[in-house]
Design a protein around this motif. Sequence first.
Motif: not given
Length: 90
Positions: A18-36
């Motif tokens: 998941a971190e690898q995908i989020f990094n490719e999208l320019g996101l970190n784990m915290t930002t991705a979880v908050n978006m969700f």
Amino acid sequence: MATTNLNIRTDKVIKEQAEQIFNELGLNMTTAVNMFLRTAIREQGIPFELKLDVPNAITAAAIEEGRKLMEDPLAPRYSDMESLREALEV
């Protein structure tokens, strides 16, 4: 805005993928979880699909061939399935 910590447990490999995908999208784990979480609240359910659209080599080649055919005014065109079947002899 007051913040709080959210601790979750997940498989190490799942987290890394998941971190690898989020990094490719320019996101970190915290930002991705908050978006969700924010979108889940707004949509009142599982809200979205966020993914990289990477076709495999065969699909990418087929897409490219289709684009070239669409640009070629001499490429055959069919307006119905019967005409296509006749051209394919099936």
